[in-house]
Design an enzyme around this catalytic site. Structure first.
Site, PDB file in Angstrom:
ATOM      1  N   ASP A   1       0.896  -1.194   0.129  1.00 10.50           N
ATOM      2  CA  ASP A   1      -0.115   0.009   0.123  1.00 10.50           C
ATOM      3  C   ASP A   1       0.987   1.151   0.058  1.00 10.50           C
ATOM      4  O   ASP A   1       0.502   2.124  -0.725  1.00 10.50           O
ATOM      5  CB  ASP A   1      -0.994  -0.108   1.448  1.00 10.50           C
ATOM      6  CG  ASP A   1      -1.949  -1.295   1.150  1.00 10.50           C
ATOM      7  OD1 ASP A   1      -2.337  -1.469   0.081  1.00 10.50           O
ATOM      8  OD2 ASP A   1      -2.274  -1.545   2.479  1.00 10.50           O
ATOM      9  N   GLY A   2       2.089   1.156   0.894  1.00 10.05           N
ATOM     10  CA  GLY A   2       2.789   2.234   0.755  1.00 10.05           C
ATOM     11  C   GLY A   2       3.319   2.490  -0.721  1.00 10.05           C
ATOM     12  O   GLY A   2       3.563   3.876  -0.791  1.00 10.05           O
TER      13      GLY A   2
ATOM     14  N   ASN B   1      -5.199   8.161   1.832  1.00 14.67           N
ATOM     15  CA  ASN B   1      -5.458   7.866   3.220  1.00 14.67           C
ATOM     16  C   ASN B   1      -6.010   8.838   4.308  1.00 14.67           C
ATOM     17  O   ASN B   1      -7.006   8.781   4.842  1.00 14.67           O
ATOM     18  CB  ASN B   1      -4.648   7.117   3.899  1.00 14.67           C
ATOM     19  CG  ASN B   1      -4.169   5.857   3.582  1.00 14.67           C
ATOM     20  OD1 ASN B   1      -5.241   5.009   2.969  1.00 14.67           O
ATOM     21  ND2 ASN B   1      -3.050   4.948   3.702  1.00 14.67           N
ATOM     22  N   GLU B   2      -5.004  10.020   4.477  1.00 12.35           N
ATOM     23  CA  GLU B   2      -5.342  10.740   5.620  1.00 12.35           C
ATOM     24  C   GLU B   2      -4.634  11.854   5.522  1.00 12.35           C
ATOM     25  O   GLU B   2      -3.376  11.937   5.108  1.00 12.35           O
ATOM     26  CB  GLU B   2      -5.451  10.083   7.154  1.00 12.35           C
ATOM     27  CG  GLU B   2      -4.010   9.702   7.635  1.00 12.35           C
ATOM     28  CD  GLU B   2      -3.342   8.621   6.898  1.00 12.35           C
ATOM     29  OE1 GLU B   2      -2.191   8.775   6.456  1.00 12.35           O
ATOM     30  OE2 GLU B   2      -3.626   7.386   7.292  1.00 12.35           O
TER      31      GLU B   2
HETATM   32  P1  NAP Z   1       4.020   1.808   6.713  1.00 10.72           P
HETATM   33  O1  NAP Z   1       4.642   1.872   7.710  1.00 10.72           O
HETATM   34  O2  NAP Z   1       4.435   0.544   5.997  1.00 10.72           O
HETATM   35  O3  NAP Z   1       2.550   1.533   6.985  1.00 10.72           O
HETATM   36  C1  NAP Z   1       1.535   1.005   7.839  1.00 10.72           C
HETATM   37  C2  NAP Z   1       0.630   0.002   7.615  1.00 10.72           C
HETATM   38  O4  NAP Z   1      -0.461   0.531   6.919  1.00 10.72           O
HETATM   39  C3  NAP Z   1       1.349  -0.862   6.318  1.00 10.72           C
HETATM   40  O5  NAP Z   1       1.122  -2.394   6.641  1.00 10.72           O
HETATM   41  C4  NAP Z   1       0.481  -0.452   5.099  1.00 10.72           C
HETATM   42  O6  NAP Z   1       0.330  -1.555   4.147  1.00 10.72           O
HETATM   43  C5  NAP Z   1      -0.681  -0.244   5.838  1.00 10.72           C
HETATM   44  N1  NAP Z   1      -1.824   0.697   5.065  1.00 10.72           N
HETATM   45  C6  NAP Z   1      -1.608   1.666   4.336  1.00 10.72           C
HETATM   46  N2  NAP Z   1      -2.626   2.392   3.958  1.00 10.72           N
HETATM   47  C7  NAP Z   1      -3.727   1.343   4.389  1.00 10.72           C
HETATM   48  C8  NAP Z   1      -5.099   1.334   4.125  1.00 10.72           C
HETATM   49  N3  NAP Z   1      -5.584   2.002   3.246  1.00 10.72           N
HETATM   50  N4  NAP Z   1      -5.912   0.130   4.767  1.00 10.72           N
HETATM   51  C9  NAP Z   1      -5.103  -0.501   5.436  1.00 10.72           C
HETATM   52  N5  NAP Z   1      -3.878  -0.784   5.502  1.00 10.72           N
HETATM   53  C10 NAP Z   1      -3.018   0.294   4.940  1.00 10.72           C
HETATM   54  O7  NAP Z   1       4.047   3.147   5.878  1.00 10.72           O
HETATM   55  P2  NAP Z   1       3.325   3.316   4.189  1.00 10.72           P
HETATM   56  O8  NAP Z   1       3.207   1.805   3.893  1.00 10.72           O
HETATM   57  O9  NAP Z   1       4.186   4.290   3.618  1.00 10.72           O
HETATM   58  O10 NAP Z   1       1.880   3.702   4.588  1.00 10.72           O
HETATM   59  C11 NAP Z   1       1.673   5.262   4.887  1.00 10.72           C
HETATM   60  C12 NAP Z   1       0.331   5.072   5.824  1.00 10.72           C
HETATM   61  O11 NAP Z   1       0.604   4.120   7.051  1.00 10.72           O
HETATM   62  C13 NAP Z   1      -0.353   6.042   6.221  1.00 10.72           C
HETATM   63  O12 NAP Z   1      -1.093   6.631   5.289  1.00 10.72           O
HETATM   64  C14 NAP Z   1      -1.154   5.702   7.634  1.00 10.72           C
HETATM   65  O13 NAP Z   1      -2.156   5.490   7.492  1.00 10.72           O
HETATM   66  C15 NAP Z   1      -0.345   4.442   8.094  1.00 10.72           C
HETATM   67  N6  NAP Z   1       0.414   4.767   9.279  1.00 10.72           N
HETATM   68  C16 NAP Z   1      -0.113   3.772  10.515  1.00 10.72           C
HETATM   69  C17 NAP Z   1       0.400   3.860  11.896  1.00 10.72           C
HETATM   70  C18 NAP Z   1      -0.148   3.129  12.827  1.00 10.72           C
HETATM   71  O14 NAP Z   1      -0.918   2.050  12.319  1.00 10.72           O
HETATM   72  N7  NAP Z   1      -0.125   3.026  13.942  1.00 10.72           N
HETATM   73  C19 NAP Z   1       1.047   4.876  12.113  1.00 10.72           C
HETATM   74  C20 NAP Z   1       1.701   5.550  10.936  1.00 10.72           C
HETATM   75  C21 NAP Z   1       1.240   5.608   9.500  1.00 10.72           C
HETATM   76  P3  NAP Z   1       1.594  -2.088   3.271  1.00 10.72           P
HETATM   77  O15 NAP Z   1       2.221  -3.100   4.230  1.00 10.72           O
HETATM   78  O16 NAP Z   1       0.968  -2.748   2.206  1.00 10.72           O
HETATM   79  O17 NAP Z   1       2.557  -1.097   2.970  1.00 10.72           O
HETATM   80 MN    MN Z   2       4.275  -0.079   3.784  1.00 13.42          MN
END
Ligand code: NAP
Ligand code: MN
Length: 273
Positions: A52-53, A125-126
């Site tokens: 997704d990232g 996403n956000e």
């Molecule tokens: P990352 O650190 O790899 O992302 C965190 C996880 O979020 C990854 O497993 C990613 O999937 C998953 N993800 C991204 N979009 C999603 C969606 N719409 N629905 C369900 N899961 C989703 O960083 P990144 O891959 O660059 O993704 C950026 C996103 O990370 C941000 O938009 C934010 O939503 C999320 N994030 C989550 C947290 C948390 O959960 N505490 C904290 C900071 C950011 P993949 O493994 O397929 O990449």
């Molecule tokens: Mn990722």
């Protein structure tokens, strides 16, 4: 003369993703498509290899292009990714036969107004607003014209329906079916005690209402004048002297390619529950 059909391939840096990219390029060319070396504005489709990232990175790099995008998952969560590396031949066949549907996803936009001018950030996403340092952040929050409260906590997150399953979900926000048209405002570590009141559950807003946030930098209370960190889909930027942040839906739509049997709730069950 036959029309040239261009497909862009965007892959993350992992060895596996690069290998899949090479295989896909060969297969697409065999099927009569052209795969430009650089990202090409005239392409009809973007294939994104990674998780997704990488899909979020590709969308940001191309500034939310107006063409369909499809993801190949190479060992990540892959909530957006519709394909597996083993399914490339089937994908090309179905794509040529037009056996797919387009899932239209809304995006969110924030406009930061500082002493130096205005800057826009967009996300599928956000958008996250927080202080640049680990202090309590104070945010005066308006929904439409109405003042809601002075929020105190780490910050707030504004999720699109598609982003509801990402960071928003980890913060205790709700999973939203992307066929719904709403913005979700989720607090990040809200302070709620006898001195301060900050909202503790997500607020759901209709599409025409936007959120206005005025950071408060009072010298005699919790935080002094400090920078604000804005994160759009994981990409962060720090802003000084932020006067106002305006957040709402953006006009851009992401066209995610899905096969006809795609079902959002099945995906939620498979990936999240
Ligand atoms: P990352 O650190 O790899 O992302 C965190 C996880 O979020 C990854 O497993 C990613 O999937 C998953 N993800 C991204 N979009 C999603 C969606 N719409 N629905 C369900 N899961 C989703 O960083 P990144 O891959 O660059 O993704 C950026 C996103 O990370 C941000 O938009 C934010 O939503 C999320 N994030 C989550 C947290 C948390 O959960 N505490 C904290 C900071 C950011 P993949 O493994 O397929 O990449
Ligand atoms: Mn990722």
């Amino acid at each position: 003369m036959d029309e040239i059909r261009k497909v862009n391939i965007f892959a993350n840096e992992e060895a596996n993703s690069r290998t899949v990219k090479k295989r896909l390029k060969t297969k697409l060319e065999k099927a009569g498509f052209t795969v430009p070396a650089e990202l090409d504005a005239g392409a009809e489709l973007i294939v994104c290899i990674g998780g997704d990232g990488s899909l979020l990175t590709a969308l940001a790099a191309l500034d939310f292009p107006d063409i369909p995008i499809v993801g190949v998952n190479t060992g990540h969560l892959g909530f957006f990714q519709e394909l597996r590396p083993g399914g490339l031949d089937e994908f090309i066949f179905r794509y040529k036969e037009k056996q797919y549907v387009i899932q239209e996803l809304k995006t969110v936009k924030a406009e930061m107004v500082t002493d130096d001018g205005a800057t826009v950030a967009k996300g599928l996403n956000e958008i996250v607003i927080r202080g640049a340092r680990s202090h309590v952040t104070q945010l005066n929050i308006f929904i439409g014209e109405s003042f809601i409260e002075t929020f105190r906590g780490d910050g707030i997150l504004v999720a699109s329906p598609a982003g509801s399953t990402a960071y928003n979900y980890a913060l205790g926000g709700s999973i939203v079916d992307p066929r719904l048209d709403l913005l979700q405002v989720t607090p990040i570590a809200p302070i709620n005690n006898s001195a301060y009141r900050s909202f503790t559950s997500s607020l759901l807003l209709p599409p025409h209402l936007s959120l206005n946030v005025f950071p408060e930098f009072s010298r005699n209370t919790l935080n002094k004048d400090e920078d604000i960190l804005i994160t759009a889909d994981g990409a962060e930027r720090t802003f000084s002297h932020v006067r106002q942040i305006h957040i709402g839906f953006s006009a851009e739509r992401v066209q995610l390619l899905r096969f006809a049997h795609y079902d959002f709730w099945n995906k939620v069950k498979e990936k999240l529950l």
